[in-house]
Write an enzyme that holds these catalytic residues in place. Sequence first.
Site, short mmCIF file in Angstrom:
data_model
loop_
_atom_site.label_atom_id
_atom_site.label_comp_id
_atom_site.label_asym_id
_atom_site.label_seq_id
_atom_site.Cartn_x
_atom_site.Cartn_y
_atom_site.Cartn_z
N VAL A 177 0.85 -1.19 0.00
CA VAL A 177 0.00 0.00 0.00
C VAL A 177 0.88 1.24 0.00
O VAL A 177 1.71 1.43 0.90
CB VAL A 177 -0.93 0.02 1.23
CG1 VAL A 177 -1.76 1.31 1.24
CG2 VAL A 177 -1.85 -1.20 1.22
N CYS A 178 0.73 2.06 -1.02
CA CYS A 178 1.54 3.27 -1.19
C CYS A 178 0.73 4.48 -0.72
O CYS A 178 -0.23 4.89 -1.38
CB CYS A 178 1.93 3.40 -2.67
SG CYS A 178 3.14 4.67 -3.00
#
Length: 317
Positions: A134-135
Amino acid sequence: MALGHEQVGVNKFKQFDCVVDYSDHYYYHQSKPNQKSNSHGTMMINNRNTMKRIMKEWEILEKNLPPSIFIRVYEGRIDLLRAAIIGASKTPYHNGLFFFDLQFPSDYPNNPPKVYYRSFGLRLNPNLYNSGYVCLSLLNTWGGKGTERWCPDESTILQVLLSLQGLVLNEKPYYNEPGIKPAWSWESYNADVFALSCKTMLYLMKKPARNFECFIAAHFRDHASVILKACVAYRNGRVRIGLFDGDAPVGSKKKKVNVSKKFKDSMNELYPELYKAFNRIGASLKNLPEKLEDDGDGKPANGIIGKLKRFWEAMTA
């Protein structure tokens, strides 16, 4: 394990609850160098301040969750948490379910939680990798300044979840990618995203996240009709992808939206799979076709032309 026919409504499912089984949690098998188990197998975090902060996070979540987010924490692993986020309306994620596994670090809140997206190998957003990565600036996994970054004194898990729903799973995720764009336009990317969201639904019904089995079944029973009608509306260019609202498209009904052959083919393939999966869990599918066909005018072939076409196909098979 696929979903059964147990008829339990979403309104019976608690938004926040503490459960026992965490065996399918992504971080269950991760190393825990600064943690230990007591005689009951409960994970004990050495830092008392971390324990107190996690308890505070639980209270914040229990009291302030929006209707579209559901949480499970674990009796035996205080460091773990699972969240289900319902895709918002007027986005290509509408009526979808998106699951995230979180782990509090041993020095929380000095460092942000670890977050893993249950992707099933699909990348339906520039910020959510098919690996589950998850960025997000708030998680310090992407650049940011000031309040965009994790702040130990102010940032919370609720803030992380609201950011995932509002900033990541948004109406035009195409613009989440700051570099080379994932498609030639935001409309074409929304088409890809909606198809991947439909695939995610199928995976969730086949392999539901533990402790959410009844919720997943109830959610898709409630929304099956709208999801299938959206597939038809989007495939036939009646409305821009992401804007279907119940029985009628949002916006102009006169001007037809251009739809790629790739998207039409994906809907032709996914629609009957969704129909069967929704039917298995007891959804009401009255007046909905079992599959999509084209009569040459971009409309499902349910009239005389469609019947004749199916008749001749059967005769020549």
